[in-house]
Design a protein around this motif. Structure first.
Motif, PDB file in Angstrom:
ATOM      1  N   PRO A  63       9.043  -5.264 -10.028  1.00 55.95           N
ATOM      2  CA  PRO A  63       9.606  -4.092  -9.340  1.00 55.95           C
ATOM      3  C   PRO A  63       9.337  -2.791 -10.100  1.00 55.95           C
ATOM      4  O   PRO A  63       9.341  -1.718  -9.509  1.00 55.95           O
ATOM      5  N   SER A  64       9.111  -2.908 -11.411  1.00 54.25           N
ATOM      6  CA  SER A  64       8.859  -1.711 -12.219  1.00 54.25           C
ATOM      7  C   SER A  64       7.376  -1.363 -12.296  1.00 54.25           C
ATOM      8  O   SER A  64       6.988  -0.437 -13.014  1.00 54.25           O
ATOM      9  N   ALA A  65       6.524  -2.074 -11.565  1.00 62.71           N
ATOM     10  CA  ALA A  65       5.085  -1.804 -11.579  1.00 62.71           C
ATOM     11  C   ALA A  65       4.822  -0.393 -11.061  1.00 62.71           C
ATOM     12  O   ALA A  65       5.566   0.124 -10.217  1.00 62.71           O
ATOM     13  N   PRO A  66       3.782   0.268 -11.565  1.00 60.04           N
ATOM     14  CA  PRO A  66       3.517   1.654 -11.161  1.00 60.04           C
ATOM     15  C   PRO A  66       3.002   1.832  -9.741  1.00 60.04           C
ATOM     16  O   PRO A  66       2.854   2.958  -9.280  1.00 60.04           O
ATOM     17  N   ALA A  67       2.719   0.749  -9.027  1.00 63.58           N
ATOM     18  CA  ALA A  67       2.208   0.871  -7.660  1.00 63.58           C
ATOM     19  C   ALA A  67       2.521  -0.399  -6.875  1.00 63.58           C
ATOM     20  O   ALA A  67       2.820  -1.451  -7.446  1.00 63.58           O
ATOM     21  N   GLU A  68       2.443  -0.267  -5.557  1.00 70.66           N
ATOM     22  CA  GLU A  68       2.583  -1.403  -4.648  1.00 70.66           C
ATOM     23  C   GLU A  68       1.194  -1.889  -4.245  1.00 70.66           C
ATOM     24  O   GLU A  68       0.226  -1.131  -4.315  1.00 70.66           O
ATOM     25  N   PRO A  69       1.077  -3.145  -3.798  1.00 69.57           N
ATOM     26  CA  PRO A  69      -0.227  -3.597  -3.279  1.00 69.57           C
ATOM     27  C   PRO A  69      -0.681  -2.717  -2.126  1.00 69.57           C
ATOM     28  O   PRO A  69       0.144  -2.260  -1.325  1.00 69.57           O
ATOM     29  N   THR A  70      -1.964  -2.460  -2.048  1.00 71.69           N
ATOM     30  CA  THR A  70      -2.472  -1.668  -0.932  1.00 71.69           C
ATOM     31  C   THR A  70      -2.519  -2.542   0.320  1.00 71.69           C
ATOM     32  O   THR A  70      -2.613  -3.768   0.231  1.00 71.69           O
ATOM     33  N   PRO A  71      -2.459  -1.942   1.507  1.00 72.74           N
ATOM     34  CA  PRO A  71      -2.473  -2.735   2.748  1.00 72.74           C
ATOM     35  C   PRO A  71      -3.785  -3.493   2.929  1.00 72.74           C
ATOM     36  O   PRO A  71      -4.836  -3.038   2.481  1.00 72.74           O
ATOM     37  N   ILE A  72      -3.710  -4.635   3.587  1.00 67.28           N
ATOM     38  CA  ILE A  72      -4.908  -5.363   3.999  1.00 67.28           C
ATOM     39  C   ILE A  72      -5.153  -4.999   5.464  1.00 67.28           C
ATOM     40  O   ILE A  72      -4.358  -5.345   6.337  1.00 67.28           O
ATOM     41  N   PRO A  73      -6.224  -4.269   5.752  1.00 63.48           N
ATOM     42  CA  PRO A  73      -6.447  -3.799   7.121  1.00 63.48           C
ATOM     43  C   PRO A  73      -6.953  -4.898   8.045  1.00 63.48           C
ATOM     44  O   PRO A  73      -7.508  -5.900   7.597  1.00 63.48           O
ATOM     45  N   ALA A  74      -6.750  -4.692   9.335  1.00 62.48           N
ATOM     46  CA  ALA A  74      -7.299  -5.605  10.327  1.00 62.48           C
ATOM     47  C   ALA A  74      -8.820  -5.586  10.207  1.00 62.48           C
ATOM     48  O   ALA A  74      -9.426  -4.526  10.059  1.00 62.48           O
ATOM     49  N   GLY A  75      -9.420  -6.741  10.247  1.00 62.56           N
ATOM     50  CA  GLY A  75     -10.864  -6.834  10.114  1.00 62.56           C
ATOM     51  C   GLY A  75     -11.310  -7.274   8.745  1.00 62.56           C
ATOM     52  O   GLY A  75     -12.466  -7.650   8.562  1.00 62.56           O
ATOM     53  N   ALA A  76     -10.371  -7.248   7.774  1.00 64.06           N
ATOM     54  CA  ALA A  76     -10.689  -7.734   6.428  1.00 64.06           C
ATOM     55  C   ALA A  76     -10.442  -9.242   6.415  1.00 64.06           C
ATOM     56  O   ALA A  76      -9.444  -9.740   5.882  1.00 64.06           O
ATOM     57  N   THR A  77     -11.367  -9.982   7.008  1.00 65.83           N
ATOM     58  CA  THR A  77     -11.179 -11.412   7.283  1.00 65.83           C
ATOM     59  C   THR A  77     -10.910 -12.231   6.028  1.00 65.83           C
ATOM     60  O   THR A  77      -9.996 -13.069   6.007  1.00 65.83           O
ATOM     61  N   ALA A  78     -11.706 -12.028   4.992  1.00 69.86           N
ATOM     62  CA  ALA A  78     -11.541 -12.818   3.765  1.00 69.86           C
ATOM     63  C   ALA A  78     -10.194 -12.537   3.115  1.00 69.86           C
ATOM     64  O   ALA A  78      -9.500 -13.461   2.669  1.00 69.86           O
ATOM     65  N   LEU A  79      -9.817 -11.273   3.046  1.00 74.06           N
ATOM     66  CA  LEU A  79      -8.533 -10.907   2.442  1.00 74.06           C
ATOM     67  C   LEU A  79      -7.367 -11.467   3.255  1.00 74.06           C
ATOM     68  O   LEU A  79      -6.371 -11.940   2.697  1.00 74.06           O
ATOM     69  N   GLU A  80      -7.493 -11.433   4.572  1.00 74.63           N
ATOM     70  CA  GLU A  80      -6.449 -11.991   5.433  1.00 74.63           C
ATOM     71  C   GLU A  80      -6.323 -13.503   5.223  1.00 74.63           C
ATOM     72  O   GLU A  80      -5.216 -14.043   5.189  1.00 74.63           O
ATOM     73  N   MET A  81      -7.468 -14.194   5.076  1.00 70.85           N
ATOM     74  CA  MET A  81      -7.441 -15.642   4.858  1.00 70.85           C
ATOM     75  C   MET A  81      -6.760 -15.987   3.537  1.00 70.85           C
ATOM     76  O   MET A  81      -5.978 -16.941   3.455  1.00 70.85           O
ATOM     77  N   LEU A  82      -7.043 -15.216   2.499  1.00 67.82           N
ATOM     78  CA  LEU A  82      -6.395 -15.465   1.208  1.00 67.82           C
ATOM     79  C   LEU A  82      -4.897 -15.236   1.323  1.00 67.82           C
ATOM     80  O   LEU A  82      -4.092 -16.046   0.842  1.00 67.82           O
ATOM     81  N   ARG A  83      -4.506 -14.136   1.945  1.00 70.09           N
ATOM     82  CA  ARG A  83      -3.078 -13.842   2.118  1.00 70.09           C
ATOM     83  C   ARG A  83      -2.379 -14.930   2.911  1.00 70.09           C
ATOM     84  O   ARG A  83      -1.331 -15.446   2.493  1.00 70.09           O
ATOM     85  N   ASP A  84      -2.952 -15.310   4.039  1.00 71.32           N
ATOM     86  CA  ASP A  84      -2.317 -16.305   4.906  1.00 71.32           C
ATOM     87  C   ASP A  84      -2.318 -17.694   4.283  1.00 71.32           C
ATOM     88  O   ASP A  84      -1.488 -18.537   4.624  1.00 71.32           O
TER      89      ASP A  84
END
Length: 233
Positions: free
Chosen positions: A106-127
């Protein structure tokens, strides 16, 4: 199983052919809030892909979670990078999406950036429940003690600096196995500021200047595969 796209094999071949000129850095461009392009050099760490999907390669790099580029990627995940190989005289311009994973604290200096629609590989890793932080720590441990210390700067990169004398008191090494209380403090600071960055390519422009006549091939990801088109160099 799908195969790795031909441009990835070309990158790996260029890395193998001339290890003495092995270029482990590329230039990555984002756009700031004013619409101005911003470019910087980043270190290539590895390729990665979702399980059984080598056709969906990701470039693994890293950044300080406090940098302006993280703010820019929160606004727009689109990036382009340029990778030049002096040994083979190959150039790769890679367009795609970037995703930054800072420390989960929670004390990290930033939040993860959004994974946009169309980023298939990133979506697969997340899911698929990919362990982002394990990959982040793996990349952190693979660096040298001196490189790990670069994430110990007390202020964000680009912050005003009174004089270069201030830097002399900053940590010079962060060992992989902290032994002293100061080592542990520096380790926590460095790892806390260290963020994983993944780039998912969707278009690649490969120029081969080491052959005569020169060659140029445009790759575009469409559906389940990559479409290649020969173009004028």
């Amino acid at each position: 199983m799908p195969s790795s796209p031909r441009w990835v094999e070309a990158v790996n071949n260029a890395l193998r052919q001339h290890p003495e000129h092995q270029p482990t850095v590329y230039q990555v461009a984002t756009v700031d809030a004013s619409g101005h392009p911003r470019v910087r050099t980043q270190v290539h760490r590895a390729f990665h892909h979702p399980p059984d999907r080598p056709d969906l390669p990701l470039l693994v790099t890293s950044t300080d979670a406090r940098t302006h580029k993280v703010t820019q990627l929160h606004a727009s995940a689109r990036v382009e990078l340029c990778w030049w190989f002096p040994g083979t005289q190959d150039q790769f311009r890679i367009t795609g999406f970037a995703h930054v994973r800072p420390a989960p604290s929670p004390s990290a200096p930033a939040e993860p950036t959004p994974i946009p629609a169309g980023a298939t590989a990133l979506e697969m890793l997340r899911d698929g429940g990919f362990d982002w932080d394990a990959k982040r720590r793996e990349a952190f441990l693979a660096m040298s003690p001196g490189m790990r210390a670069s994430w110990c700067a007390p202020d964000a990169p680009g912050s005003p600096l009174g004089s270069y004398e201030e830097q002399k008191g900053w940590p010079r090494r962060v060992p992989a196995e902290p032994e002293t209380e100061e080592d542990r403090k520096n380790w926590e600071m460095s790892l806390g500021n260290f963020a994983l960055m993944l780039v998912e390519p969707v278009e690649v422009d490969w120029v081969e200047l080491g052959v005569k006549p020169n060659r140029r091939t445009a790759f575009k990801r469409e559906g389940e595969g990559w479409v290649e088109q020969l173009v004028v160099p």
